[in-house]
Design a protein around this motif. Structure first.
Motif, short mmCIF file in Angstrom:
data_model
loop_
_atom_site.label_atom_id
_atom_site.label_comp_id
_atom_site.label_asym_id
_atom_site.label_seq_id
_atom_site.Cartn_x
_atom_site.Cartn_y
_atom_site.Cartn_z
N PRO A 1 39.77 47.73 39.82
CA PRO A 1 39.19 47.69 41.17
C PRO A 1 38.71 46.29 41.54
O PRO A 1 37.96 45.67 40.78
CB PRO A 1 38.00 48.66 41.07
CG PRO A 1 38.30 49.53 39.90
CD PRO A 1 39.05 48.67 38.93
N VAL A 2 39.19 45.80 42.65
CA VAL A 2 38.74 44.51 43.19
C VAL A 2 38.47 44.70 44.68
O VAL A 2 38.96 45.65 45.29
CB VAL A 2 39.79 43.38 43.00
CG1 VAL A 2 40.04 43.10 41.53
CG2 VAL A 2 41.09 43.70 43.72
N LYS A 3 37.72 43.79 45.25
CA LYS A 3 37.48 43.85 46.70
C LYS A 3 38.40 42.84 47.37
O LYS A 3 38.32 41.64 47.10
CB LYS A 3 36.01 43.54 47.01
CG LYS A 3 35.66 43.74 48.47
CD LYS A 3 34.16 43.63 48.69
CE LYS A 3 33.79 43.82 50.15
NZ LYS A 3 34.15 45.12 50.70
N ILE A 4 39.31 43.34 48.21
CA ILE A 4 40.19 42.44 48.96
C ILE A 4 39.44 42.04 50.23
O ILE A 4 39.17 42.86 51.09
CB ILE A 4 41.54 43.11 49.28
CG1 ILE A 4 42.29 43.41 47.97
CG2 ILE A 4 42.38 42.23 50.19
CD1 ILE A 4 43.63 44.11 48.13
N LEU A 5 39.09 40.76 50.29
CA LEU A 5 38.24 40.27 51.40
C LEU A 5 39.04 40.15 52.69
O LEU A 5 38.57 40.49 53.75
CB LEU A 5 37.62 38.92 51.03
CG LEU A 5 36.68 38.95 49.81
CD1 LEU A 5 36.25 37.55 49.43
CD2 LEU A 5 35.46 39.82 50.08
N THR A 6 40.25 39.64 52.59
CA THR A 6 41.10 39.52 53.77
C THR A 6 42.56 39.51 53.32
O THR A 6 42.88 39.00 52.25
CB THR A 6 40.78 38.25 54.59
OG1 THR A 6 41.64 38.19 55.72
CG2 THR A 6 40.93 36.98 53.77
N LYS B 1 34.62 44.86 26.46
CA LYS B 1 34.82 44.50 27.87
C LYS B 1 35.52 45.62 28.66
O LYS B 1 35.13 45.93 29.77
CB LYS B 1 35.64 43.22 27.96
CG LYS B 1 35.81 42.68 29.37
CD LYS B 1 36.33 41.26 29.35
CE LYS B 1 36.30 40.67 30.74
NZ LYS B 1 36.56 39.21 30.73
N VAL B 2 36.57 46.22 28.07
CA VAL B 2 37.35 47.24 28.78
C VAL B 2 36.45 48.44 29.10
O VAL B 2 36.46 48.95 30.23
CB VAL B 2 38.58 47.68 27.96
CG1 VAL B 2 39.30 48.83 28.64
CG2 VAL B 2 39.54 46.50 27.78
N GLN B 3 35.66 48.87 28.13
CA GLN B 3 34.74 49.99 28.35
C GLN B 3 33.72 49.65 29.43
O GLN B 3 33.40 50.49 30.29
CB GLN B 3 34.02 50.31 27.03
CG GLN B 3 33.47 51.71 26.97
CD GLN B 3 32.95 52.05 25.59
OE1 GLN B 3 32.43 51.19 24.88
NE2 GLN B 3 33.09 53.30 25.19
N ASN B 4 33.23 48.42 29.41
CA ASN B 4 32.25 47.98 30.41
C ASN B 4 32.85 47.93 31.82
O ASN B 4 32.13 48.08 32.81
CB ASN B 4 31.70 46.59 30.05
CG ASN B 4 30.89 46.60 28.77
OD1 ASN B 4 30.45 47.65 28.32
ND2 ASN B 4 30.73 45.44 28.15
N ILE B 5 34.15 47.69 31.90
CA ILE B 5 34.83 47.68 33.21
C ILE B 5 35.01 49.10 33.72
O ILE B 5 34.77 49.39 34.90
CB ILE B 5 36.21 46.98 33.10
CG1 ILE B 5 36.03 45.47 32.88
CG2 ILE B 5 37.06 47.22 34.35
CD1 ILE B 5 37.32 44.75 32.47
N VAL B 6 35.43 50.02 32.83
CA VAL B 6 35.83 51.36 33.27
C VAL B 6 34.64 52.28 33.52
O VAL B 6 34.54 52.88 34.60
CB VAL B 6 36.80 52.01 32.25
CG1 VAL B 6 37.10 53.47 32.63
CG2 VAL B 6 38.09 51.20 32.18
N LYS B 7 33.74 52.41 32.56
CA LYS B 7 32.70 53.45 32.62
C LYS B 7 31.86 53.41 33.91
O LYS B 7 31.66 54.44 34.54
CB LYS B 7 31.81 53.40 31.37
CG LYS B 7 32.48 54.05 30.17
CD LYS B 7 31.50 54.29 29.04
CE LYS B 7 32.14 55.02 27.88
NZ LYS B 7 32.48 56.42 28.16
N PRO B 8 31.39 52.24 34.35
CA PRO B 8 30.59 52.24 35.60
C PRO B 8 31.44 52.34 36.87
O PRO B 8 30.88 52.46 37.95
CB PRO B 8 29.86 50.87 35.56
CG PRO B 8 30.27 50.20 34.29
CD PRO B 8 31.50 50.88 33.79
N ASN B 9 32.76 52.26 36.73
CA ASN B 9 33.62 52.14 37.91
C ASN B 9 34.65 53.25 38.06
O ASN B 9 35.65 53.08 38.78
CB ASN B 9 34.36 50.79 37.87
CG ASN B 9 33.43 49.62 38.09
OD1 ASN B 9 32.74 49.55 39.10
ND2 ASN B 9 33.38 48.71 37.13
N ILE B 10 34.41 54.40 37.43
CA ILE B 10 35.36 55.52 37.51
C ILE B 10 35.70 55.87 38.97
O ILE B 10 36.87 56.00 39.32
CB ILE B 10 34.83 56.77 36.76
CG1 ILE B 10 34.75 56.50 35.25
CG2 ILE B 10 35.70 57.99 37.04
CD1 ILE B 10 36.05 56.48 34.51
#
Length: 299
Positions: free
Chosen positions: A97-102, A160-169
């Motif tokens: 997940p990323v935020k596409i600004l424009t 790192k991978v766990q830290n990316i996924v768990k809060p961002n399901i």
């Protein structure tokens, strides 16, 4: 001492149609962001940008009370990476997940973004067992671009991978919901509020998935399996891999091969693009994060 020790650095990526003009304008506005390479001018900077993953990073840039880094990649190089996984460097970032600004109305780029997500799901299916949870799927997807990355061994927090996924399901769900809903192997159990998948692990099922993988990954798998001097076509080799009980492992090795080479070149470029002082500071921040993650695990 730095006022930003607790803050994660914000990571921006700019896809630009004309990199030389972009760097020329940015050198006029933000010359201090560049290392000594600013003295070589925009054409040479763009030349260096093309090496490795095709992205040029300015790092440790103060912006509105935060530290940021920003990468510049040509739109064509980005589209190629998204479709074919040439380096999986930026494509890997965009599988999370990323935020596409424009975003401008570039239909080819839009198609490439969707293609990249579909490829990530297919690769994950091939590496996962027959049935798995939604979180396991996202963990597999998020880990694709770290397979074979030497920085995960010597410089990054290994959790790192766990830290990316768990809060961002929820963000992963939003990113992949349309693609997963179109997958016949995936069933949403709405009353349980979770996804259930049962993947076809037959040779026929795996062959179909292997044939839809990005071109560079197919080539990597081919070079792993095909002995030197034998002229066999890709389809024949992928059919052999589809019958292999270790099919998922071969796919993983292929992805690792792509990531390993691009991460080494990109890290070597950092010494040039960041300059010696920033490179040391950046490396120390990475080492601090890795040590902190390791101490958490052992305590």
């Amino acid at each position: 001492s730095s006022p930003y020790p607790q803050n994660n650095m914000l990571d921006f990526v700019f896809a630009v149609d004309d990199a030389v003009t972009w760097h020329m304008m940015n050198l006029l506005k933000n010359r201090s962001h560049y290392s000594f390479l600013k003295f070589f001018g925009p054409k040479q900077i763009t030349g260096i940008q093309k090496y490795g993953a095709g992205i040029y990073y300015n790092t440790l840039v103060p912006c509105n009370g935060r530290m940021i880094k920003y990468g510049v990649i040509s739109t064509d190089a980005l589209i190629e990476d998204l479709f074919h996984w040439k380096t999986l460097y930026v494509a890997g970032r965009l599988q999370k997940p990323v935020k596409i600004l424009t975003q401008n109305e570039n239909s080819k780029l839009q198609a490439a973004l969707v293609s990249n997500l579909k490829s990530a799901v297919t690769a994950a299916f091939l590496m996962l067992p027959e049935s798995f949870s939604e979180e396991e799927l996202y963990m597999q997807i998020a880990g694709l671009s770290y397979s074979g990355d030497f920085r995960m061994i010597i410089g990054e927090d290994r959790s790192k991978v766990q830290n990316i996924v768990k809060p961002n399901i929820p963000h992963f769900q939003k990113l992949y919901s349309n693609i997963l809903q179109d997958c016949p192997q995936v069933v949403y159990k709405h009353h349980l509020g979770r996804l259930e998948a049962s993947i076809d692990k037959s040779p026929e099922g795996q062959f179909t998935q292997l044939m839809t993988l990005p071109k560079t990954l197919q080539q990597k798998i081919t070079s792993l399996v095909n002995p030197p001097g034998k002229n066999r076509d890709v389809e024949e080799i992928l059919l052999q891999v589809a019958h292999d009980p270790d099919c998922g492992l071969v796919v993983h090795q292929g992805i690792s091969g792509i990531v390993r080479s691009s991460s080494i070149v990109q890290s070597a470029k950092t010494i040039l693009t960041a300059g010696a002082k920033k490179s040391v500071t950046y490396s120390m921040k990475k080492l601090y994060k890795m040590t902190k993650g390791w101490l958490k695990k052992t305590s």
